[in-house]
Design a protein around this motif. Structure first.
Motif, mmCIF file in Angstrom:
data_model
loop_
_atom_site.group_PDB
_atom_site.id
_atom_site.type_symbol
_atom_site.label_atom_id
_atom_site.label_comp_id
_atom_site.label_asym_id
_atom_site.label_seq_id
_atom_site.Cartn_x
_atom_site.Cartn_y
_atom_site.Cartn_z
ATOM 1 N N GLN A 175 40.500 34.821 35.638
ATOM 2 C CA GLN A 175 41.076 33.506 35.554
ATOM 3 C C GLN A 175 40.318 32.638 34.646
ATOM 4 O OE1 GLN A 175 44.379 35.504 37.419
ATOM 5 N NE2 GLN A 175 44.370 33.383 36.346
ATOM 6 N N HIS A 176 39.159 32.863 34.552
ATOM 7 C CA HIS A 176 38.230 31.634 33.919
ATOM 8 C C HIS A 176 37.471 32.392 32.753
ATOM 9 C CE1 HIS A 176 39.321 28.814 36.862
ATOM 10 N NE2 HIS A 176 39.234 29.637 37.805
ATOM 11 N N HIS A 177 37.740 33.530 32.392
ATOM 12 C CA HIS A 177 36.952 34.286 31.258
ATOM 13 C C HIS A 177 38.146 34.886 30.533
ATOM 14 C CE1 HIS A 177 33.909 33.741 34.634
ATOM 15 N NE2 HIS A 177 33.150 33.908 33.435
ATOM 16 N N GLU A 185 48.752 38.285 28.530
ATOM 17 C CA GLU A 185 49.681 39.178 29.159
ATOM 18 C C GLU A 185 49.235 40.499 29.234
ATOM 19 O OE1 GLU A 185 53.819 39.069 28.078
ATOM 20 O OE2 GLU A 185 54.097 36.997 28.736
ATOM 21 N N GLY A 186 49.592 41.435 30.263
ATOM 22 C CA GLY A 186 48.863 42.690 30.249
ATOM 23 C C GLY A 186 47.770 43.049 31.658
ATOM 24 N N PHE A 187 47.812 44.269 32.311
ATOM 25 C CA PHE A 187 47.020 44.515 33.302
ATOM 26 C C PHE A 187 45.683 44.505 32.599
ATOM 27 C CE2 PHE A 187 44.995 46.991 36.297
ATOM 28 C CZ PHE A 187 45.417 46.421 37.579
ATOM 29 N N PRO A 188 44.815 43.799 32.952
ATOM 30 C CA PRO A 188 43.424 43.542 32.316
ATOM 31 C C PRO A 188 42.354 44.446 32.800
ATOM 32 C CG PRO A 188 43.496 42.003 34.081
ATOM 33 C CD PRO A 188 44.848 42.796 34.343
ATOM 34 N N GLU A 230 39.714 45.042 29.997
ATOM 35 C CA GLU A 230 39.049 43.801 29.608
ATOM 36 C C GLU A 230 37.859 43.348 30.504
ATOM 37 O OE1 GLU A 230 40.000 38.708 29.051
ATOM 38 O OE2 GLU A 230 41.710 40.227 29.203
ATOM 39 N N LEU A 231 38.292 43.515 31.919
ATOM 40 C CA LEU A 231 37.406 43.483 32.951
ATOM 41 C C LEU A 231 36.092 44.514 32.751
ATOM 42 C CD1 LEU A 231 36.372 42.396 35.761
ATOM 43 C CD2 LEU A 231 37.544 44.281 36.803
ATOM 44 N N LEU A 232 36.462 45.720 32.531
ATOM 45 C CA LEU A 232 35.269 46.765 32.261
ATOM 46 C C LEU A 232 34.586 46.420 30.953
ATOM 47 C CD1 LEU A 232 37.279 49.940 32.915
ATOM 48 C CD2 LEU A 232 35.737 48.661 34.622
ATOM 49 N N ARG A 233 34.966 45.825 29.889
ATOM 50 C CA ARG A 233 34.479 45.559 28.732
ATOM 51 C C ARG A 233 33.363 44.506 29.154
ATOM 52 N NH1 ARG A 233 37.711 42.382 24.105
ATOM 53 N NH2 ARG A 233 37.347 40.800 25.738
ATOM 54 N N ASP A 234 33.723 43.525 29.791
ATOM 55 C CA ASP A 234 33.112 42.317 30.320
ATOM 56 C C ASP A 234 31.897 42.783 31.267
ATOM 57 O OD1 ASP A 234 33.939 40.491 28.713
ATOM 58 O OD2 ASP A 234 34.783 39.066 30.280
ATOM 59 N N HIS A 235 31.714 43.894 31.648
ATOM 60 C CA HIS A 235 30.907 44.400 32.489
ATOM 61 C C HIS A 235 30.182 45.662 32.011
ATOM 62 C CE1 HIS A 235 33.087 41.564 35.115
ATOM 63 N NE2 HIS A 235 31.855 41.592 35.747
ATOM 64 N N TRP A 236 29.954 45.603 30.679
ATOM 65 C CA TRP A 236 29.317 46.806 30.005
ATOM 66 C C TRP A 236 28.400 46.104 29.021
ATOM 67 C CZ3 TRP A 236 28.362 51.579 31.350
ATOM 68 C CH2 TRP A 236 28.089 52.547 30.493
ATOM 69 N N ARG A 237 27.296 46.676 29.165
ATOM 70 C CA ARG A 237 26.080 45.770 28.236
ATOM 71 C C ARG A 237 26.460 45.838 26.899
ATOM 72 N NH1 ARG A 237 19.622 47.087 28.677
ATOM 73 N NH2 ARG A 237 18.925 45.472 27.184
#
Length: 436
Positions: A251-253, A368-371, A374-381
């Protein structure tokens, strides 16, 4: 526990105006203007309706727990594909109802809010009063570089060993309930009365009470289920914590989310960096099940102590056109300013464009869209986005300006490399800055 004064929204003293404008800028959007656009019914706290949501979510959770206890054992397929994810989602929905109690929007009664909050959150091992305190600080200083809470903001140049937790997605299920609430990573333990989160005797007493409620629930679970606790409760609890971490993070990234400090931050600027995410764009059922805390998050951040979750959709429909209209007007003003700069031959130095950049409030952020990806991308070095200093027309990417910035932006690794290249070029062109 009443929220700290800074949590209060527009009707209770939060600064509501954007910085002064120039002749090229549209009139500033204000929280007061957004509030006036809202229909009166969105501010109604209907305690009977709130209890219906509480009963529905609690019944779903208890029914699923009963299902496991009755079945005795479940196949791994049934456990991993149905029981754990569905119960984890139901737990997350129950948390959102308790979240209303934390904001004082479940009921007008502080006693009712405290009882409901401790029942809903205690069952989920979330200490209610300490969580309400840290969460109130998050709302008071959303997207403030130094004062925001929960998912705190680290400039890429400040990251240390803590970056490990964002380099490996396997940590996600453990980061909120264990890392944040229990161990107190960043904000202080929500279980330990003498952590840095609790500054007063009242805070410490409330922490002790809330922690004991959670420990009582935990002891009851272990006494009731024994070793089966790990399968019946702990597995779905990790799914719940994944939802809690993921939703609050996302919600903030988003791409080019902005973060501010010092005089660049205002309550409204921070709020308008909030993202309204539609997890289920085809049917909208999932967002409704999650009580619209996902697709009504901007309205929630603007009026967190005033609007209960079941009115967030109506509030969003009312304020979205105003924010989008302001965004369009600002874009036109920015284009006009750029034309003025071009005709004056200023080449983007501190001129009309930079003045407008300083005054920009924000835009309506809607994804829009189940993220999951995106979440995994932001938690991969190799792929995670980074918080970096934001160059502007008035403050290009020199070493000095990037050090003194009050503005940051959330960008991809490639964008950060481009900024670093420009910084190196600026340093080479101006050797005296190289040592700054």
């Amino acid at each position: 526990m009443p929220p700290p004064p800074a949590q209060l929204d527009a009707d209770a003293g939060v600064p509501t105006t954007a910085p002064p404008t120039t002749s090229q800028a549209p009139p500033p959007l204000t929280v007061s203007a957004l509030r006036r656009a809202l229909p009166p019914h969105v501010f109604k706290k209907d305690v009977a309706r709130s209890h219906l949501y509480l009963i529905f979510d609690a019944t779903a959770v208890l029914a699923l727990l009963r299902l496991y206890a009755t079945a005795g054992t479940l196949s791994w397929a049934a456990y991993l594909l149905f029981y754990a994810p569905v119960l984890g989602l139901a737990m997350w929905c129950l948390f959102v109802v308790g979240h209303d109690a934390g904001h004082g929007t479940f009921s007008e009664s502080a006693v009712v809010n405290a009882v409901v909050g401790h029942a809903a959150h205690g069952f989920l091992l979330v200490p209610f009063w300490p969580w309400a305190h840290s969460h109130a600080l998050h709302h008071a200083f959303h997207n403030h570089k130094d004062k925001d809470r929960s998912h705190v903001w680290f400039d890429v140049r400040e990251e240390g060993w803590d970056a490990v937790f964002k380099d490996v997605p396997l940590f996600i299920p453990f980061e909120y309930g264990i890392g944040y609430l229990f161990l107190g990573y960043n904000d202080g333990s929500h279980y330990w009365p003498f952590s840095k989160l609790h500054a007063t005797t009242k805070d410490r007493v409330q922490c002790a009470v809330s922690a004991l409620v959670c420990l009582a629930f935990l002891a009851g679970f272990v006494a009731m289920w024994g070793r089966a606790f790990w399968g019946i409760y702990f597995g779905p609890w990790l799914v719940f914590n994944t939802w809690l971490y993921a939703v609050t993070y996302l919600q903030h990234h988003a791409d080019r989310t902005r973060v501010f400090a010092g005089g660049a931050w205002t309550f409204l600027r921070g709020a308008l960096e909030t993202v309204d995410r539609v997890y289920d764009p085809y049917f909208g059922v999932l967002d409704d099940v999650m009580h619209n805390i996902t697709d009504g998050h901007l309205a929630h951040h603007l009026f967190s102590t005033s609007i209960p979750h079941y009115n967030l959709k109506d509030a969003t429909r009312a304020i979205r056109p105003l924010v989008e209209r302001e965004e369009e007007r600002f874009a036109r003003a920015l284009a006009a300013a750029a034309a003025t700069d071009a005709s004056a031959g200023t080449n983007g130095d501190a001129t009309a464009v930079s003045l407008l950049e300083e005054q920009e409030v924000g835009m309506y952020r809607h994804v829009e869209g189940f993220p999951l990806l995106e979440l995994l991308r932001d938690h991969w070095r190799a792929t995670r986005r980074l918080l970096v200093p934001k160059p502007t027309a008035a403050a290009p990417a020199s070493a000095k300006n990037l050090t003194e910035t009050e503005r940051w932006v959330f960008v991809s690794p490639s964008e950060w490399h481009d900024i670093q290249a420009k910084q190196a070029a600026a340093a080479a062109a101006t050797p005296e800055q190289a040592s700054l």
